[in-house]
Design a protein around this motif. Sequence first.
Motif, mmCIF file in Angstrom:
data_model
loop_
_atom_site.group_PDB
_atom_site.id
_atom_site.type_symbol
_atom_site.label_atom_id
_atom_site.label_comp_id
_atom_site.label_asym_id
_atom_site.label_seq_id
_atom_site.Cartn_x
_atom_site.Cartn_y
_atom_site.Cartn_z
ATOM 1 N N ILE A 1 -15.615 4.135 1.898
ATOM 2 C CA ILE A 1 -14.800 5.352 1.986
ATOM 3 C C ILE A 1 -13.367 4.981 2.371
ATOM 4 C CG2 ILE A 1 -14.443 7.481 3.305
ATOM 5 C CD1 ILE A 1 -17.569 7.632 3.508
ATOM 6 N N TRP A 2 -13.212 4.067 3.328
ATOM 7 C CA TRP A 2 -11.874 3.628 3.728
ATOM 8 C C TRP A 2 -11.134 3.032 2.535
ATOM 9 C CZ3 TRP A 2 -9.339 -1.015 3.533
ATOM 10 C CH2 TRP A 2 -8.108 -1.059 4.191
ATOM 11 N N CYS A 3 -11.808 2.203 1.749
ATOM 12 C CA CYS A 3 -11.170 1.588 0.569
ATOM 13 C C CYS A 3 -10.723 2.657 -0.421
ATOM 14 C CB CYS A 3 -12.135 0.619 -0.112
ATOM 15 S SG CYS A 3 -12.470 -0.875 0.826
ATOM 16 N N PHE A 4 -11.591 3.614 -0.710
ATOM 17 C CA PHE A 4 -11.264 4.688 -1.661
ATOM 18 C C PHE A 4 -10.074 5.500 -1.179
ATOM 19 C CE2 PHE A 4 -11.758 9.071 -3.118
ATOM 20 C CZ PHE A 4 -11.744 8.875 -4.493
ATOM 21 N N LYS A 5 -10.106 5.911 0.078
ATOM 22 C CA LYS A 5 -9.031 6.742 0.616
ATOM 23 C C LYS A 5 -7.716 5.975 0.733
ATOM 24 C CE LYS A 5 -9.723 9.912 3.517
ATOM 25 N NZ LYS A 5 -9.936 10.666 4.718
ATOM 26 N N THR A 6 -7.797 4.691 1.094
ATOM 27 C CA THR A 6 -6.583 3.884 1.199
ATOM 28 C C THR A 6 -5.928 3.724 -0.166
ATOM 29 O OG1 THR A 6 -7.404 2.707 3.132
ATOM 30 C CG2 THR A 6 -5.665 1.620 1.874
ATOM 31 N N ALA A 7 -6.743 3.526 -1.205
ATOM 32 C CA ALA A 7 -6.205 3.366 -2.561
ATOM 33 C C ALA A 7 -5.585 4.658 -3.084
ATOM 34 C CB ALA A 7 -7.301 2.894 -3.516
ATOM 35 N N GLN A 8 -5.862 5.786 -2.447
ATOM 36 C CA GLN A 8 -5.293 7.066 -2.870
ATOM 37 C C GLN A 8 -4.194 7.570 -1.932
ATOM 38 O OE1 GLN A 8 -8.632 9.769 -3.413
ATOM 39 N NE2 GLN A 8 -8.452 9.357 -5.597
ATOM 40 N N THR A 9 -3.895 6.836 -0.889
ATOM 41 C CA THR A 9 -2.897 7.267 0.091
ATOM 42 C C THR A 9 -1.572 6.563 -0.162
ATOM 43 O OG1 THR A 9 -4.619 7.632 1.752
ATOM 44 C CG2 THR A 9 -2.363 7.374 2.553
ATOM 45 N N GLU A 10 -0.536 7.328 -0.369
ATOM 46 C CA GLU A 10 0.802 6.762 -0.591
ATOM 47 C C GLU A 10 1.346 6.239 0.735
ATOM 48 O OE1 GLU A 10 4.052 5.608 -2.886
ATOM 49 O OE2 GLU A 10 2.126 6.386 -3.558
ATOM 50 N N ARG A 11 1.785 4.987 0.716
ATOM 51 C CA ARG A 11 2.347 4.356 1.908
ATOM 52 C C ARG A 11 3.631 5.069 2.334
ATOM 53 N NH1 ARG A 11 2.583 -1.889 1.534
ATOM 54 N NH2 ARG A 11 0.378 -1.459 1.609
ATOM 55 N N TYR A 12 3.854 5.200 3.599
ATOM 56 C CA TYR A 12 5.027 5.830 4.232
ATOM 57 C C TYR A 12 5.071 7.351 4.058
ATOM 58 C CZ TYR A 12 6.525 0.979 3.532
ATOM 59 O OH TYR A 12 6.577 -0.385 3.482
ATOM 60 N N ALA A 13 4.067 7.946 3.452
ATOM 61 C CA ALA A 13 4.100 9.384 3.195
ATOM 62 C C ALA A 13 3.580 10.209 4.376
ATOM 63 C CB ALA A 13 3.293 9.720 1.936
ATOM 64 N N TYR A 14 2.798 9.591 5.242
ATOM 65 C CA TYR A 14 2.187 10.332 6.340
ATOM 66 C C TYR A 14 2.495 9.637 7.666
ATOM 67 C CZ TYR A 14 -0.353 12.183 2.389
ATOM 68 O OH TYR A 14 -0.668 12.744 1.183
ATOM 69 N N LEU A 15 3.058 10.357 8.595
ATOM 70 C CA LEU A 15 3.421 9.784 9.887
ATOM 71 C C LEU A 15 2.201 9.347 10.698
ATOM 72 C CD1 LEU A 15 6.283 12.217 10.950
ATOM 73 C CD2 LEU A 15 6.501 9.890 10.085
ATOM 74 N N ALA A 16 1.029 9.903 10.386
ATOM 75 C CA ALA A 16 -0.177 9.565 11.129
ATOM 76 C C ALA A 16 -0.653 8.144 10.848
ATOM 77 C CB ALA A 16 -1.292 10.549 10.788
ATOM 78 N N ASP B 1 -3.006 -5.462 -2.173
ATOM 79 C CA ASP B 1 -2.324 -5.645 -0.883
ATOM 80 C C ASP B 1 -2.816 -4.649 0.158
ATOM 81 O OD1 ASP B 1 -0.869 -7.676 -2.030
ATOM 82 O OD2 ASP B 1 1.020 -6.555 -2.127
ATOM 83 N N ALA B 2 -2.985 -3.390 -0.254
ATOM 84 C CA ALA B 2 -3.404 -2.342 0.687
ATOM 85 C C ALA B 2 -4.809 -2.583 1.218
ATOM 86 C CB ALA B 2 -3.322 -0.975 0.012
ATOM 87 N N LEU B 3 -5.719 -3.032 0.363
ATOM 88 C CA LEU B 3 -7.103 -3.221 0.793
ATOM 89 C C LEU B 3 -7.318 -4.533 1.535
ATOM 90 C CD1 LEU B 3 -9.058 -1.766 -2.254
ATOM 91 C CD2 LEU B 3 -8.305 -0.620 -0.154
ATOM 92 N N MET B 4 -6.503 -5.533 1.242
ATOM 93 C CA MET B 4 -6.647 -6.819 1.927
ATOM 94 C C MET B 4 -6.104 -6.771 3.360
ATOM 95 S SD MET B 4 -8.384 -8.708 -0.045
ATOM 96 C CE MET B 4 -8.276 -10.244 0.852
ATOM 97 N N VAL B 5 -5.458 -5.680 3.754
ATOM 98 C CA VAL B 5 -5.008 -5.500 5.135
ATOM 99 C C VAL B 5 -6.214 -5.487 6.074
ATOM 100 C CG1 VAL B 5 -4.047 -3.762 6.708
ATOM 101 C CG2 VAL B 5 -2.852 -4.341 4.616
ATOM 102 N N ASN B 6 -7.323 -4.951 5.578
ATOM 103 C CA ASN B 6 -8.527 -4.867 6.398
ATOM 104 C C ASN B 6 -9.230 -6.226 6.407
ATOM 105 O OD1 ASN B 6 -11.126 -4.295 7.435
ATOM 106 N ND2 ASN B 6 -10.990 -2.193 6.708
ATOM 107 N N GLU C 1 -13.228 -9.011 1.538
ATOM 108 C CA GLU C 1 -13.262 -10.397 1.063
ATOM 109 C C GLU C 1 -12.400 -10.550 -0.185
ATOM 110 O OE1 GLU C 1 -16.492 -13.553 -0.656
ATOM 111 O OE2 GLU C 1 -17.073 -12.308 1.056
ATOM 112 N N PHE C 2 -12.569 -9.629 -1.171
ATOM 113 C CA PHE C 2 -11.716 -9.681 -2.357
ATOM 114 C C PHE C 2 -11.605 -8.330 -3.025
ATOM 115 C CE2 PHE C 2 -15.804 -11.069 -4.400
ATOM 116 C CZ PHE C 2 -15.941 -10.045 -5.324
ATOM 117 N N VAL C 3 -10.544 -8.187 -3.843
ATOM 118 C CA VAL C 3 -10.305 -7.024 -4.694
ATOM 119 C C VAL C 3 -9.942 -7.609 -6.054
ATOM 120 C CG1 VAL C 3 -8.933 -4.936 -5.063
ATOM 121 C CG2 VAL C 3 -9.348 -5.744 -2.735
#
Length: 145
Positions: free
Chosen positions: A57-72, A103-108, A112-114
């Motif tokens: 779920i984290w991977c799916f949501k991260t891939a759909q979240t625009e970086r810098y768009a949400y202060l949270a 890049d976004a998913l490898m932060v976690n 292991e790979f994408v």
Amino acid sequence: MSEALFPVFEVPEIIPEGSEYDNRYKPSVKWDVEKGDFARDSAGRMVECDGKEAFMIWCFKTAQTERYAYLAYPDSIGVEMEAALEDDDEKTVESMVQRTITDALMVNPRTEFVRDFIFSWDGDEMHCSFHVKGIEWDKFFEIRL
């Protein structure tokens, strides 16, 4: 009058930066992709999921979240999809999308790979799917955007 002017408390122990990250998959609340909200049971309570499903779920949501768009979210969370989609050349867009998602998913540290990106185009609309493998997993899972 022996009372202190300011409260006294114990200072918590500071964890050094070099300490090892906890890579265990922790349970969380299940996300309903279709509804775009937390999954709930018949009584309206949020449903829990195991750690592996929470990671998916984290991977799916991260891939759909625009970086810098949400202060949270910190700057390390999310993709730069808007910038990637600005180019007119489809191959350039695909390369940039692959880079920003990877890049976004490898932060976690649990990732292991994408890889294995597949792109399809319907006019100006792009769809992609890719595989993500968590550490200590025998198999990978597929994400479709």
